[in-house]
Design an enzyme around this catalytic site. Sequence first.
Site, PDB file in Angstrom:
ATOM      1  N   LEU A 259       0.857  -1.189   0.000  1.00  0.00           N
ATOM      2  CA  LEU A 259       0.000   0.000   0.000  1.00  0.00           C
ATOM      3  C   LEU A 259       0.891   1.235   0.000  1.00  0.00           C
ATOM      4  O   LEU A 259       2.000   1.209   0.551  1.00  0.00           O
ATOM      5  CB  LEU A 259      -0.883   0.026   1.259  1.00  0.00           C
ATOM      6  CG  LEU A 259      -1.932  -1.072   1.406  1.00  0.00           C
ATOM      7  CD1 LEU A 259      -2.590  -1.000   2.780  1.00  0.00           C
ATOM      8  CD2 LEU A 259      -2.995  -0.994   0.317  1.00  0.00           C
ATOM      9  N   ASP A 260       0.415   2.316  -0.607  1.00  0.00           N
ATOM     10  CA  ASP A 260       1.150   3.574  -0.557  1.00  0.00           C
ATOM     11  C   ASP A 260       1.334   3.987   0.904  1.00  0.00           C
ATOM     12  O   ASP A 260       0.513   3.644   1.759  1.00  0.00           O
ATOM     13  CB  ASP A 260       0.377   4.684  -1.288  1.00  0.00           C
ATOM     14  CG  ASP A 260       0.210   4.392  -2.776  1.00  0.00           C
ATOM     15  OD1 ASP A 260       0.969   3.573  -3.313  1.00  0.00           O
ATOM     16  OD2 ASP A 260      -0.692   4.996  -3.377  1.00  0.00           O
ATOM     17  N   ARG A 261       2.372   4.782   1.142  1.00  0.00           N
ATOM     18  CA  ARG A 261       2.684   5.237   2.512  1.00  0.00           C
ATOM     19  C   ARG A 261       1.441   5.802   3.215  1.00  0.00           C
ATOM     20  O   ARG A 261       1.193   5.509   4.386  1.00  0.00           O
ATOM     21  CB  ARG A 261       3.791   6.298   2.439  1.00  0.00           C
ATOM     22  CG  ARG A 261       4.100   6.985   3.755  1.00  0.00           C
ATOM     23  CD  ARG A 261       5.118   8.090   3.547  1.00  0.00           C
ATOM     24  NE  ARG A 261       6.429   7.512   3.278  1.00  0.00           N
ATOM     25  CZ  ARG A 261       7.317   7.172   4.222  1.00  0.00           C
ATOM     26  NH1 ARG A 261       7.028   7.366   5.501  1.00  0.00           N
ATOM     27  NH2 ARG A 261       8.483   6.661   3.911  1.00  0.00           N
TER      28      ARG A 261
ATOM     29  N   ARG B  50      -6.094   6.280  -7.081  1.00  0.00           N
ATOM     30  CA  ARG B  50      -5.867   7.718  -6.999  1.00  0.00           C
ATOM     31  C   ARG B  50      -5.887   8.352  -8.393  1.00  0.00           C
ATOM     32  O   ARG B  50      -6.494   9.406  -8.615  1.00  0.00           O
ATOM     33  CB  ARG B  50      -4.536   7.994  -6.286  1.00  0.00           C
ATOM     34  CG  ARG B  50      -4.523   7.461  -4.857  1.00  0.00           C
ATOM     35  CD  ARG B  50      -3.121   7.400  -4.268  1.00  0.00           C
ATOM     36  NE  ARG B  50      -2.541   8.722  -4.125  1.00  0.00           N
ATOM     37  CZ  ARG B  50      -1.267   8.919  -3.784  1.00  0.00           C
ATOM     38  NH1 ARG B  50      -0.454   7.896  -3.568  1.00  0.00           N
ATOM     39  NH2 ARG B  50      -0.802  10.149  -3.671  1.00  0.00           N
TER      40      ARG B  50
END
EC number: 5.4.99.-
Length: 306
Positions: A137-139, A238
């Site tokens: 997962l993205d930060r 996103r």
Amino acid sequence: MNKSNRILKFTIGDNDKKNVRKFLVQHKFSSSQLHNLKNKGGLIFVNHKQRHFDFRLKNGDEILIILNSEEPSDLIAPMSGPVDVIYEDSYILVVNKPPGIASLPAKARSGKTMANVVKGYLIAKKENPTIHLVTRLDRNTSGLMVFAKTSYAHSLLDQILHSEDFQKFYLAMTYGQVKPESGLIDLPIGIDPDAFYMRNIDYQKGKPSRTIYETVEKFSDASLLKLKLLTGRTHQIRVHLTAIGHPIIGDDMYSGKVDKRIDRQALHCYRLNIVHPVTKKLLKLRAPLPKDMVMLKSVLRGEKNG
């Protein structure tokens, strides 16, 4: 050291290949795993006798595979920290990642990541701490993240990752009311030529990318969406939501604006449905909405009523 995840048992049936090597390939062993099994201390027993790859099998034979032990990489240092375990067995570990922590160490960045913390957790449990990241997962995205405990489990999960046997669902809060209220976003995603760390819609060089969305709740000028990923591109949700004119609230990278109501993109991986690659049971895993997104939701509801 936990040995249970290194032992695999099979009974030979009518549809199974009758040669040990071919049987293992049929059961999704990769060429590197076959190499490790043969050359790095793995063992094969048929009816309690040690055998080799060319041994002939027959119906009813019991085959026991003892996988070679794996040496953990020194690149990921074990670190202590909270690990919110949602599901764990001998093959799989699923954790609920908080926002603000990266999945894996980046070359340029040191500091604590989920991989470091999970390695520390496995060492504390006296298990093999080799890290096999299945989903990342993205930060600043929170929610369910999957680790495999062996390279065999990793390869089995990899093979189902973008199939109906491995379904990933997210919740996102976006700017504006999305119309139509549900649908499929089918737009190819490529690397942004102006910023290598960003992605954009690229009809020439982009990879096919598909996201299903459904509106769960409408606010005065925002939406809560449930999303299902059909492909797994970097920043997919996103970029797709930005492309249809409804970027995620708090996603300053793609919306171009800082939002005082939340200090990260309001995106959370809240559900996974995984057909367990070894036991074949359906795992239905959930992670509750984190506090900052619960707060944002109540703010949006208040704006609707106010």
